[in-house]
Design an enzyme around this catalytic site. Structure first.
Site, PDB file in Angstrom:
ATOM      1  N   ARG A  23       0.816  -1.223   0.000  1.00 55.42           N
ATOM      2  CA  ARG A  23       0.000   0.000   0.000  1.00 55.42           C
ATOM      3  C   ARG A  23       0.842   1.261   0.000  1.00 55.42           C
ATOM      4  NH1 ARG A  23      -2.749  -0.954   5.441  1.00 55.42           N
ATOM      5  NH2 ARG A  23      -0.635  -1.700   5.771  1.00 55.42           N
ATOM      6  N   GLU A  28       6.348   6.902  12.174  1.00 54.74           N
ATOM      7  CA  GLU A  28       6.061   7.849  13.245  1.00 54.74           C
ATOM      8  C   GLU A  28       7.129   8.923  13.147  1.00 54.74           C
ATOM      9  OE1 GLU A  28       4.676   6.735  17.509  1.00 54.74           O
ATOM     10  OE2 GLU A  28       6.870   6.822  17.523  1.00 54.74           O
ATOM     11  N   ASP A  48       4.776  25.041  13.579  1.00 55.92           N
ATOM     12  CA  ASP A  48       5.315  24.264  12.461  1.00 55.92           C
ATOM     13  C   ASP A  48       5.473  25.191  11.264  1.00 55.92           C
ATOM     14  OD1 ASP A  48       5.048  22.045  14.077  1.00 55.92           O
ATOM     15  OD2 ASP A  48       3.911  20.878  12.636  1.00 55.92           O
ATOM     16  N   ASN A  49       6.596  25.047  10.543  1.00 57.40           N
ATOM     17  CA  ASN A  49       6.869  25.857   9.360  1.00 57.40           C
ATOM     18  C   ASN A  49       7.222  24.937   8.197  1.00 57.40           C
ATOM     19  OD1 ASN A  49       6.665  28.299  10.862  1.00 57.40           O
ATOM     20  ND2 ASN A  49       8.742  27.987  11.586  1.00 57.40           N
ATOM     21  N   LYS A  72      14.609  23.408  17.242  1.00 55.61           N
ATOM     22  CA  LYS A  72      13.886  23.014  16.030  1.00 55.61           C
ATOM     23  C   LYS A  72      14.045  21.521  15.795  1.00 55.61           C
ATOM     24  CE  LYS A  72      14.908  27.396  13.727  1.00 55.61           C
ATOM     25  NZ  LYS A  72      15.641  28.011  12.610  1.00 55.61           N
ATOM     26  N   LYS A 169      18.937  39.516   2.276  1.00 56.59           N
ATOM     27  CA  LYS A 169      19.097  39.501   3.733  1.00 56.59           C
ATOM     28  C   LYS A 169      20.197  38.524   4.142  1.00 56.59           C
ATOM     29  CE  LYS A 169      16.385  37.214   6.728  1.00 56.59           C
ATOM     30  NZ  LYS A 169      15.178  36.786   7.419  1.00 56.59           N
ATOM     31  N   ASP A 170      20.217  37.320   3.556  1.00 56.04           N
ATOM     32  CA  ASP A 170      21.239  36.334   3.919  1.00 56.04           C
ATOM     33  C   ASP A 170      22.621  36.727   3.437  1.00 56.04           C
ATOM     34  OD1 ASP A 170      19.384  34.843   5.284  1.00 56.04           O
ATOM     35  OD2 ASP A 170      19.256  33.241   3.810  1.00 56.04           O
TER      36      ASP A 170
END
Length: 187
Positions: A23, A28, A48-49, A72, A169-170
């Site tokens: 299937r 988990e 959550d992102n 994170k 920005k970075d």
């Protein structure tokens, strides 16, 4: 679920068990009880992102400081990234050390990144979907970063410079030395 220590203090590699049959598959992706038993940590994730990125995108190195610092738990659900962390905790045995690992749809690895580490990733496959849980909410005023190409860190992003896609920005973030000097000046 297997949880392995990484060379960075408090940073863990999580390898979920994947069950496959005709299937499809099942795994988990997080179990707080197992995580606490194996690490001694008990983060309470509150946000959550998810990002979708093109091949060559480099995001980071980012972190939040002070009372808005974040742990994170990161993973890839489509594609592949090279995930990188740098320890910014002056009292840590691994201060200024870095660690990187490939996270992909195929290996299903996850990385737990404790508070006090700068984090970034480079995208190694087109249309990569990257997800992460945070144990503190985003706070723009506490957002900080370290430049991706800091010569002191000498990080290998597994991309040619010409292939890298970076935000303004970075590109404009301070080096680690500049960040630490600024922090020291602020007391």
């Amino acid at each position: 679920m297997n949880i392995d220590k990484t060379p960075i203090e408090g940073c863990y590699l999580i390898k979920p068990k994947v069950f496959k049959d005709d299937r499809g598959s099942f795994m988990e992706t997080y179990n707080s009880q197992t995580f606490t038993e194996l690490t001694g940590l008990n983060p309470k994730f509150v946000q959550d992102n998810q990002s979708v990125s093109a091949y060559g995108t480099v995001r980071g190195l980012h972190f939040q400081e002070g009372k808005y610092a974040q742990s994170k738990l990161v993973r890839v659900i489509e594609g592949e990234v090279l995930d990188l962390v740098v320890d910014l905790r002056p009292l840590s045995k691994t201060f200024k050390k870095s660690f990187s690992i490939k996270l992909s749809k195929e290996n299903n690895f996850q990385l737990f990144i404790p508070r006090g580490l700068a984090h970034g990733f480079s995208v190694l496959k087109q249309n990569t979907i990257f997800c992460y849980k945070c144990d503190n909410f985003y706070h723009k005023g506490s957002e900080r970063g370290i430049r991706y190409n800091d010569p002191e860190l000498n990080l290998d992003w597994h991309l040619n410079q010409d292939d890298m896609i970076l935000s303004k920005k970075d590109k404009d973030l301070p080096t680690l030395r500049e960040y630490l000097d600024d922090r020291k000046a602020q007391g």
